[in-house]
Structures are given as structure tokens and as C-alpha cells.
Motif scaffolding. Structure first.
Motif, short mmCIF file in Angstrom:
data_model
loop_
_atom_site.label_atom_id
_atom_site.label_comp_id
_atom_site.label_asym_id
_atom_site.label_seq_id
_atom_site.Cartn_x
_atom_site.Cartn_y
_atom_site.Cartn_z
N THR A 1 29.16 40.66 52.33
CA THR A 1 29.91 39.42 52.13
C THR A 1 30.23 39.20 50.67
OG1 THR A 1 27.88 38.13 51.97
CG2 THR A 1 28.85 38.37 54.16
N GLY A 2 31.35 38.51 50.41
CA GLY A 2 31.74 38.20 49.06
C GLY A 2 31.10 36.89 48.60
N LEU A 3 31.59 36.38 47.45
CA LEU A 3 31.02 35.16 46.89
C LEU A 3 31.19 33.96 47.81
CD1 LEU A 3 32.18 35.53 43.17
CD2 LEU A 3 29.91 35.98 44.13
N ASP A 4 32.23 33.99 48.65
CA ASP A 4 32.45 32.88 49.57
C ASP A 4 31.79 33.11 50.92
OD1 ASP A 4 33.99 35.00 50.36
OD2 ASP A 4 35.90 33.92 50.39
N GLY A 5 31.00 34.18 51.02
CA GLY A 5 30.28 34.45 52.26
C GLY A 5 31.11 35.12 53.33
N GLN A 6 32.35 35.48 53.03
CA GLN A 6 33.23 36.06 54.04
C GLN A 6 33.13 37.58 54.06
OE1 GLN A 6 37.22 34.60 53.61
NE2 GLN A 6 36.63 32.45 53.85
N TYR A 7 33.41 38.16 55.21
CA TYR A 7 33.35 39.61 55.37
C TYR A 7 34.48 40.03 56.30
CZ TYR A 7 31.57 38.97 60.10
OH TYR A 7 31.44 38.62 61.43
N SER A 8 34.76 41.34 56.34
CA SER A 8 35.73 41.94 57.25
C SER A 8 35.26 43.36 57.55
CB SER A 8 37.13 41.96 56.62
OG SER A 8 38.04 42.62 57.48
N ILE A 9 35.24 43.73 58.83
CA ILE A 9 34.72 45.03 59.22
C ILE A 9 35.43 45.52 60.47
CG2 ILE A 9 32.85 44.13 60.66
CD1 ILE A 9 31.09 46.40 59.55
N GLN A 10 35.61 46.82 60.60
CA GLN A 10 36.21 47.44 61.77
C GLN A 10 35.09 47.90 62.70
OE1 GLN A 10 39.59 47.57 61.69
NE2 GLN A 10 39.93 48.47 63.72
N ALA A 11 35.16 47.50 63.99
CA ALA A 11 34.11 47.87 64.93
C ALA A 11 34.65 47.91 66.34
CB ALA A 11 32.94 46.88 64.84
N ASP A 12 33.92 48.60 67.18
CA ASP A 12 34.26 48.65 68.60
C ASP A 12 34.05 47.27 69.21
OD1 ASP A 12 33.43 49.17 71.58
OD2 ASP A 12 34.55 50.95 70.95
N LYS A 13 34.86 46.92 70.21
CA LYS A 13 34.75 45.59 70.80
C LYS A 13 33.45 45.38 71.55
CE LYS A 13 37.10 46.49 75.23
NZ LYS A 13 38.23 46.06 76.10
N ASN A 14 32.76 46.48 71.89
CA ASN A 14 31.46 46.36 72.57
C ASN A 14 30.29 46.63 71.63
OD1 ASN A 14 32.63 45.82 75.14
ND2 ASN A 14 33.08 48.00 75.38
N ALA A 15 30.56 46.71 70.32
CA ALA A 15 29.50 47.02 69.36
C ALA A 15 28.64 45.77 69.08
CB ALA A 15 30.11 47.53 68.06
N VAL A 16 27.59 46.00 68.29
CA VAL A 16 26.69 44.93 67.85
C VAL A 16 26.66 44.93 66.33
CG1 VAL A 16 24.34 44.03 67.85
CG2 VAL A 16 25.27 45.08 69.93
N LEU A 17 26.89 43.77 65.73
CA LEU A 17 26.83 43.64 64.28
C LEU A 17 25.45 43.16 63.86
CD1 LEU A 17 30.28 42.01 63.38
CD2 LEU A 17 29.68 44.43 63.56
N VAL A 18 24.94 43.76 62.78
CA VAL A 18 23.63 43.40 62.24
C VAL A 18 23.82 42.80 60.87
CG1 VAL A 18 21.34 44.23 61.58
CG2 VAL A 18 22.53 45.27 63.54
N PHE A 19 23.29 41.59 60.64
CA PHE A 19 23.40 40.86 59.37
C PHE A 19 22.01 40.81 58.73
CE2 PHE A 19 26.60 39.47 62.31
CZ PHE A 19 27.76 39.34 61.57
N SER A 20 21.86 41.30 57.51
CA SER A 20 20.54 41.35 56.88
C SER A 20 20.64 41.07 55.39
CB SER A 20 19.88 42.71 57.11
OG SER A 20 20.67 43.75 56.58
N MET A 21 19.60 40.40 54.87
CA MET A 21 19.48 40.14 53.45
C MET A 21 18.04 39.70 53.17
SD MET A 21 21.77 37.81 50.85
CE MET A 21 21.17 36.23 51.40
N VAL A 22 17.51 40.15 52.04
CA VAL A 22 16.14 39.79 51.67
C VAL A 22 16.02 38.28 51.60
CG1 VAL A 22 14.41 39.91 49.86
CG2 VAL A 22 15.74 41.94 50.44
N GLY A 23 14.96 37.75 52.18
CA GLY A 23 14.73 36.32 52.18
C GLY A 23 15.18 35.62 53.44
N PHE A 24 15.88 36.37 54.33
CA PHE A 24 16.36 35.79 55.58
C PHE A 24 16.02 36.72 56.74
CE2 PHE A 24 19.01 34.05 52.26
CZ PHE A 24 19.09 32.70 52.60
N LYS A 25 15.88 36.14 57.90
CA LYS A 25 15.61 36.94 59.09
C LYS A 25 16.88 37.68 59.49
CE LYS A 25 11.95 34.05 61.05
NZ LYS A 25 11.52 33.26 62.23
N GLN A 26 16.67 38.90 59.95
CA GLN A 26 17.81 39.72 60.39
C GLN A 26 18.43 39.10 61.64
OE1 GLN A 26 17.69 44.19 60.24
NE2 GLN A 26 17.80 43.96 62.46
#
Length: 861
Positions: A53-78
Motif C-alpha cells: 500500500t502507498g501513503l494513502d493506504g491504497q493498493y492495486s493488484i492483478q489476481a484470479d477471481k477465485n484467489a485469496v488476498l493476504v494482508f500483513s504488516m508488523v504490529g497487526f494481525k494477518q
């Protein structure tokens, strides 16, 4: 044909269209309670596709419509989000309370790291067991801010480091910290490192004042492992370590030694020893050799292996941890080794609602072997440490490389083969290998057993008493040490330097230096220690107010007993015991015993408002039998303040700041480093010759008193200030801890040994006074960087910087102490001497040196 090809291509194109349609672009925003979060890793599960994610917290990613996205960062639960055909996925991350709820072990309890306002450094088993170590002291080296570890020996069983917390704060007695293992004051030199769960170092008065008189030099708290809920888990860890000397002096070989020794004697105007005639005679006698004595007494490497087997597990009713360990350490030096065996069993049972019973059992057995000649260090006339006089290491440094260690065969008409040989210059004959192998032995066996139990009851089931817990802790430790030291003289030959000058070269039979006859020393010591500690704890939150309170009473009782026997004049060394000696009169059997105890009350009150304003007050009242009744009790308070600035509303907009806490503390600690019962008149038995009296024509034993009564002696006091901050920055990627401290030790107990009073007073003058004073200041800085990558790889880098400096402010010194060696205002152990200007090879270089000698001085050439 063309038609068929077109049909095939069309079919392939149609079959690929659905697959291409599976991949879609997904956008969204990742936020937390504080707002948009930058640097969050967004990864397609099961692939290497990732972004952040950028400074505004936004992201963009290419993925399969049946995929699963994983969001992770130190200090927060995955967080995981199935795409399910969505083109926009917004995520709210939940803060990982692991960082905030991390528990730190402190005196007689634990505390959440977020609300800790004292100065504590802690490491856990995960960090300290990354490399194999033989003892706990070496394990802690370089891992804790404010702790200094100094290793003075590498001998197996004696290679533990000297530990200092925030430097040296007194010149009277030892500055070693108090060591606590599972709630009991215990030495941990022989503790199995694999059994350790965590190590905490209490460094300031806010944390150490609860130990009162014993906390002035810091406190090290070790907690051993306990069981966890789950199926039985068997674990094994082992290691094999090879060690070698890293810095060995390079001595001359035989040819180099002959050349430089002869050159040195010629430059001194003397005739050289090692003429061709002398060397030819030595060669004819079979004695001319080329020996590296260090290589003879040292092995190429030392080998250490450790093995630890543990069983742990439990359920909601009972948890257990049991382990056995073996460590075998073979020294680099020949004839040295050490073995240690450990056992531990920690069990905790929930017998009823709110009722917990715990039982810890531990023990160890060790055997240490060394040669008869000691390796112990002493001090030379320059104040530098050096090995003992007849140490094999000392002898190897001085032995010449021209002579073999033992006389060879084939020259029986000149000497007996197989005897040690050395060069006699002055009063010493150096025979390093024989000093190591033939001088006897020193063996020590140690047995230790530790037993502790606790009973705790929580009153949470009773609504008015929620948060209240009461318990009692009892421990019993037993230890025994057995020493067997045998010194055996051995025959050797000496080649005299005087004979080299005359050319009359002969080997002179002699006996090893420092050992006149076979002698054997056998000593044993036993000790036990009991500790009882009732304690109550209260922790409760009322709206924005959180209160914690701990109160306890601690009573310790210690008993020690020793016995030593000595004999000499043995015909043989097998069998070997005191009763087989021919002479027992020179050093009669002796023994001693000691019974001591202590008592103290401790209280700690902690308070927080709105989880950001922190207050902690600690008090300890200790009593010691060492001082007169009117000076027996000491009071040691401390107060600490903290402010979690990052929780203030005006800090919410600082996205780069995750946590900031300011803290400050002040307190008083004590020390009672003095012999017991000096406030009483004590009596001694005379030795007939010096202090006896004559009755009936023969001397008689008498009781006499030679001590001065010290009724006014009292505790020394250490005033401690500490201030600092803790912060986490850049989405918890950077952690900074900083502390500045100042310690002023007043009323240090010091002995008056300066000859102030006339010897004719017979010792009836004050030999101890509360007159010393010194201070110590410094800072500690810990920087830690954590980072992670989209492929799951993480790393962390930690840097520690500690600095401290002490000064002597008041100390008794003799009247004839030279002013240029004044100790006031200087650190303990300051070195004194001349500054070398350099080595001048030409007169021109000498004339250009600055500064030049002052007027009236003469240049000596």
C-alpha cells in the motif's frame, strides 16, 4: 488444409478466453483504527504476486477471481480476504496485541511491556538459544543493554564471565548483580541453558528497589520453562562445538632463538651461550631439538558436546515440563575437562476454580578436572594479571625451544630416559609439559538440588474481591562440594646456563619446583537454604483507572558447613586419602559453619489513568544481623513516572509514529558488604606462641579479644536516577529504546588499613567506617529494525550501545600517596604511567619532537 488450421486456431482461441477472463484487477484501501496504513504487504496466496500500500493506504493488484488476498504488516494481525470476483476490497486491520501485551518478568511478578516504566532488558529462549553455549553467563554476552560480561578464563568449568549491570558502583566488595532463578536467589553458573524461558535484567531503582539491600548492583531474573496446553511434545536439541585459541603468541624457533639470543648478549658486551661448540655437545648428547612448547601443552582444538531431552504438555487441569541434559567440555589445554548433568521438572496444577499449585524440582551434578599446578591468575608489580607462578602456561612462555620436553633414549650413560628436562636460568627450571601431566590433579565435584513450591488462590469468583490473589511460596536448596587436590613432585633434569659458559655441559637431577613432597588436600562443604514468602496481589480496572498492588514478606535462612583435611608424605598415589599420609601435624584438620538469615517486607503500587499516565511506587524494608539493633533496618523506596505520548489525541495524525513512551524514576538502594557481628565483642583462641600465657612452665591456650566494637556502622546507600524513552516508528519497523542513568553511592563501608592508629592499641580502634563515596553515570541505546518481504521472508537487526563511567569522590588513602597518582575524581582501576613519545631512530627525528624538555632538564643519551 487451410480451413482445418483456421478451425484449430479458432478453437484454441475460444478455449483461452475463459482462462484469461479469470484474472482481474483488484483495488482497495487498507486501514486501521488510526487511519490508512502505508507499507502493508498485499500478496496473492500461494503465488509470488505481491504489492504494498502507498501513503494513502491504497493498493492495486492483478489476481484470479477465485484467489485469496493476504494482508500483513508488523504490529497487526494477518488478514485474509477471498476475491470472489470482486474488483474492490477494503480491509480494516486489527492491531496485534502481541507487541502491546508482551509480558516482562519483574521482581515478584510480571508486567505488560507497554506499561512498564522501569528500565528492564529481557531476552527469551527464542533469542538466546540461537547458538550453542555452555553456561548462562556466556549466553547473555552482547544481548542485553546495560550488561557487561568479562571472561577471564577459558578453563572448562571456570569459563563463566563476570557480569556487571551498568558498570561498577562501589569500591567495597563485589559489584556483581543479584541473581534470581524461579523466584529464589541462586547461582546459575551450572544451570542448563536449554531450560531457560526468559532472562530479565532490572537496572534502575524503580525495578530493583523491591529487592532492597540486594538490588544496588542490579538484578538478573531467570525463569525456567513451564508446560503448555496440548499433546505431549518430546524435544531434543544437541550441539557439537570445536574451539581453538584465536590469539597465540608466535615464539622463535630454535634457529631464530639461537641467533637473537646470541645477538642480544653481544650487544650487552657478553659472550654468547650458544656457540658451535655448545650446540655440538648438545647434539652429541641427543638434547638439541626444536620444540614449540605451546603446541605441546595445547591440543589442536577442544571439543564440547551437549544433549538435552525434554517432555512437555498438559491440559486445562495440569501442565508439565521435564528435561534432562548432559554437557561434556574437553579443554584446549591437555588434562582439563568438565562434565555437567542437569535435571528439571516443573509442574503446575489447577486443582479447583481459582486454586493453583506448582512444584519445581531441579538439580545438577558436575565434575571438573585440572592438573596439580594452578592456572589461577595473580597480579604482578605493575598491576597486570598473570598466570600463577608455576602454571604450565607460564612455564611454556619462558621455556626455550632448544631442549626436548623429556630426555630421549639411547644415552643411558649420561641420563635416565623419559624424565622431564628444562633450562635452568636463575632459580627456575621450566618444564611446561611435565608441569601439566606430572604435577598431580585438582578435582571438584558439585551436587545441587533445588525444590520450590507455591499455592495460589484467586478470588475472582467473589465479585467484591475480583482481582485479588493470595499465595505462599516455599523453597529449599541443598548443595555440596567435594574437592580433592593432589600435588605430586616429579624428577627432572636441569641444564644450567652457568654450565654453558664454562662448556661443562651436564644434566643435573632435581625435583619439581614448588612441590617438596607428595601432599593431598581434601575438603567438603555443605549448605542449605530455606525461603518462605507469603504474597498478595491485586489488579483491577475501574473505568479509566487501573490499580495494581503487591505486598509480601520474605524470610531467608542459610546454613553452611565446611571441613578440610591435609596430609603429606605419601609413598604412593594409589590409593590416596588423608588417612594414608605419614604426616598430619603441619596443617591440622579444620572446619567452620555459618548460620545466617534475613527478613524483609516489600510493597509495590502501580497506577495508570486512561492507559497513558503511569505511576509506580515501590518500597522495601530489610533487616540484617550484621549491624547493631538500632541500625539493623533499612528503608529503600523508589518512585517512577511514565507518559504514553502516542495515545494523546494531538499525536493521532503522526502516521509514522506507532508508539512513544517517556519515563523517569528515582530510588534508593542499599548494601551491607561487611563481616557479621562487628557490633559485638568477639573472642579468639590463642595459638599459644603469640597470644598464650605460661602456666606451670608451659604455654597455655587462652581466649582473647582483638576487635574493635562498631556500634554505628550502617547501610551504604545508592541513589539512582533514570530517564529515557521507548518508541516504535515506521509501522513498527524501527524500535528505539534510550536510557540515561546516574548513580551516587554514599556511606560506602571501607576498611581503615592505612596505619592511622598505633599497633600498640592491639586492634582496638575503628577499622571499618561509612566514609566512601563514588558515582556512576552512563546511557544505553538499543536500535532494532524489523522488515518483511512479500515472499514471507523476514529479518531483524539489533544494535546495542552502552556506556558508563564511574568516579571516586571520597576514599581513605595513605598520607604518602603521591599527588600525581590521585584517585579522587578518577575511575576505579585507573592505570598510571608515562606517555611514550615514540621510538626515535635518528638524531634529526629526536630534535624535531614536540614538546621539548623543559628548561633545566638534561637529555640523557
Amino acid at each position: 488444409m487451410k480451413r482445418n488450421i483456421l478451425v484449430i486456431l479458432a478453437t484454441m482461441t475460444l478455449s483461452l478466453l475463459p482462462a484469461a477472463a479469470q484474472s482481474i484487477r483488484i483495488t482497495g484501501t487498507v486501514q486501521s483504527e488510526q487511519g490508512p496504513e502505508a507499507g502493508v504487504v498485499v500478496m496473492v496466496q500461494g503465488s509470488s504476486t505481491a504489492t504494498s500500500t502507498g501513503l494513502d493506504g491504497q493498493y492495486s493488484i492483478q489476481a484470479d477471481k477465485n484467489a485469496v488476498l493476504v494482508f500483513s504488516m508488523v504490529g497487526f494481525k494477518q488478514a485474509e480476504e477471498p476475491v470472489a470476483g470482486r474488483n474492490r476490497i477494503d480491509v480494516l486491520l486489527e492491531q496485534d496485541r502481541t507487541l502491546l501485551d508482551e509480558v516482562v518478568v519483574i521482581g515478584y511478578g510480571t508486567q505488560r511491556k507497554e506499561y512498564l516504566i522501569g528500565s528492564v532488558s529481557q531476552v527469551t529462549a527464542k533469542d538466546i538459544m540461537k547458538a550453542p553455549v555452555t553456561n548462562v553467563q556466556n549466553m547473555l554476552t552482547g544481548r542485553l543493554a546495560g550488561m557487561t560480561n568479562i571472561q577471564t578464563s577459558g578453563t572448562p568449568g571456570d569459563d563463566a564471565t563476570r557480569m556487571l549491570v551498568r558498570g561498577i558502583s562501589t569500591f567495597s566488595g563485589d559489584s556483581a548483580p543479584l541473581c534470581i532463578v524461579d523466584g529464589v536467589e541462586r547461582p546459575f553458573t551450572y544451570l542448563n541453558p536449554s531450560d531457560i524461558a526468559s532472562v530479565s535484567v532490572l537496572k534502575d531503582a524503580a525495578t530493583a528497589a523491591i529487592y532492597g539491600v540486594r538490588g544496588a548492583n542490579g538484578v538478573i531474573i531467570i525463569t525456567t520453562k513451564s508446560g503448555v496446553t496440548g499433546k505431549p511434545r518430546v524435544a531434543y536439541d544437541g550441539s557439537a562445538t570445536f574451539t581453538r585459541n584465536t590469539a597465540v603468541p608466535q615464539f622463535c624457533n630454535a634457529e631464530q632463538y639461537i641467533y637473537y639470543h646470541n645477538l642480544a648478549m653481544e650487544l650487552d658486551g657478553q659472550q654468547p651461550y650458544w656457540t658451535e661448540e655448545v650446540l655440538g655437545k648438545l647434539r652429541d648428547m641427543g638434547l638439541l631439538s626444536d620444540v614449540n612448547h605451546l603446541d605441546e601443552i595445547y591440543k589442536p582444538f577442544g571439543f564440547t558436546h551437549q544433549h538435552n531431552l525434554s517432555l512437555s504438555g498438559g491440559n486445562e487441569r495440569i501442565r508439565y515440563y521435564t528435561s534432562i541434559g548432559l554437557m561434556n567440555q574437553d579443554g584446549i589445554l591437555k588434562c582439563t575437562d568438565f562434565q555437567r548433568y542437569n535435571f528439571r521438572s516443573n509442574v503446575e496444577a489447577h486443582l479447583a476454580e481459582g486454586l493453583i499449585v506448582g512444584l519445581n524440582v531441579g538439580g545438577n551434578y558436575s565434575v571438573r578436572n585440572k592438573p596439580g599446578y594452578s592456572f589461577a591468575t595473580g597480579y604482578d608489580d605493575q598491576g597486570s594479571t598473570r598466570p600463577a607462578e608455576f602454571s604450565p602456561i607460564t612455564q611454556a612462555y619462558y621455556a626455550i625451544p632448544l631442549l626436548p620436553s623429556y630426555t630421549p633414549a639411547g644415552h643411558e650413560d649420561l641420563y635416565r630416559p623419559g624424565l622431564a628436562i628444562g633450562f635452568t636460568n636463575g632459580t627456575y627450571t621450566r618444564t611446561p609439559l611435565s608441569a601439566l601431566q606430572d604435577s598431580g590433579f585438582q578435582q571438584q565435584k558439585r551436587y545441587n538440588a533445588e525444590l520450590s513450591g507455591k499455592v495460589e488462590y484467586s478470588f475472582d469468583a467473589i465479585k467484591p474481591l475480583q482481582g485479588l490473589k493470595a499465595g505462599i511460596f516455599i523453597s529449599y536448596d541443598y548443595g555440596a562440594t567435594y574437592d580433592r587436590n593432589y600435588m605430586s613432585p616429579f624428577d627432572l633434569y636441569g641444564l644450567s646456563a652457568a654450565d654453558l659458559v664454562t662448556g661443562n655441559i651436564t644434566l643435573k637431577p632435581m625435583i619439581s619446583m614448588g612441590i617438596s613432597e607428595r601432599n593431598f588436600n581434601k575438603s567438603s562443604s555443605w549448605s542449605w537454604k530455606m525461603n518462605i514468602r507469603p504474597q498478595i496481589d491485586y489488579n483491577r480496572t475501574f473505568g479509566k483507572h487501573t490499580i495494581g498492588f503487591t505486598a509480601l514478606f520474605e524470610r531467608r535462612k542459610i546454613y553452611g558447613d565446611t571441613m578440610t583435611g591435609y596430609g603429606r608424605g605419601y609413598f604412593d598415589d594409589d590409593p590416596l586419602d588423608i588417612s594414608l599420609a605419614m604426616d598430619h601435624s603441619s596443617t591440622p584438620a579444620s572446619g567452620s559453619y555459618d548460620l545466617s538469615g534475613s527478613a524483609g517486607f516489600a510493597e509495590r503500587l502501580s497506577y495508570s489513568y486512561a492507559e497513558r499516565y503511569l505511576l509506580e511506587v515501590t518500597m522495601r524494608e530489610d533487616a540484617t544481623y550484621k549491624f547493631a539493633p538500632e541500625n539493623r533496618w533499612g528503608f529503600f523506596p523508589s518512585v517512577a513516572l511514565g507518559w504514553i505520548v502516542s495515545k494523546e489525541n494531538f499525536m493521532k495524525d503522526l502516521s509514522w509514529l506507532d508508539f512513544l513512551k517517556l519515563k523517569a524514576s528515582y530510588g534508593i538502594l542499599g548494601d551491607d558488604n561487611i563481616d557479621a557481628y562487628m557490633w559485638l565483642r568477639t573472642y579468639f583462641a590463642s595459638n599459644n606462641r603469640d597470644n598464650g600465657f605460661v602456666l606451670g612452665g608451659s604455654s597455655q591456650t587462652a581466649l582473647y579479644s582483638k576487635n574493635y566494637v562498631h556500634p554505628d556502622l550502617t547501610w551504604s546507600q545508592t541513589y539512582t536516577w533514570n530517564t529515557g524513552f521507548e518508541t516504535r516508528l515506521l509501522n513498527n519497523k524501527l524500535t528505539v529504546d534510550f536510557d540515561f542513568f546516574y548513580k551516587l553511592t554514599n556511606r560506602i563501608l571501607e576498611r581503615d588499613s592505612l596505619g592511622t592508629y598505633a599497633p600498640s592499641l592491639g586492634g582496638n580502634y575503628p577499622t571499618w567506617i561509612n566514609s566512601g563515596r563514588m558515582d556512576n553515570r552512563g546511557f544505553e541505546l538499543t536500535l532494532r529494525h524489523d522488515n518483511w518481504f512479500a515472499n514471507g521472508i523476514t529479518y531483524s537487526v539489533t544494535g546495542i550501545l552502552s556506556w558508563s563511567r564511574n568516579r571516586i569522590l571520597s576514599r581513605r588513602i595513605s598520607d604518602n600517596h603521591p599527588s600525581y597518582r590521585a584517585i579522587l575524581g578518577q575511575p576505579i582501576g585507573s592505570q598510571y604511567g608515562f606517555h611514550a613519545l615514540g621510538f626515535f631512530q635518528t638524531r634529526k627525528r629526536w630534535r624535531t619532537i614536540r614538546p621539548r624538555p623543559a628548561a633545566g632538564w638534561k637529555k640523557v643519551t
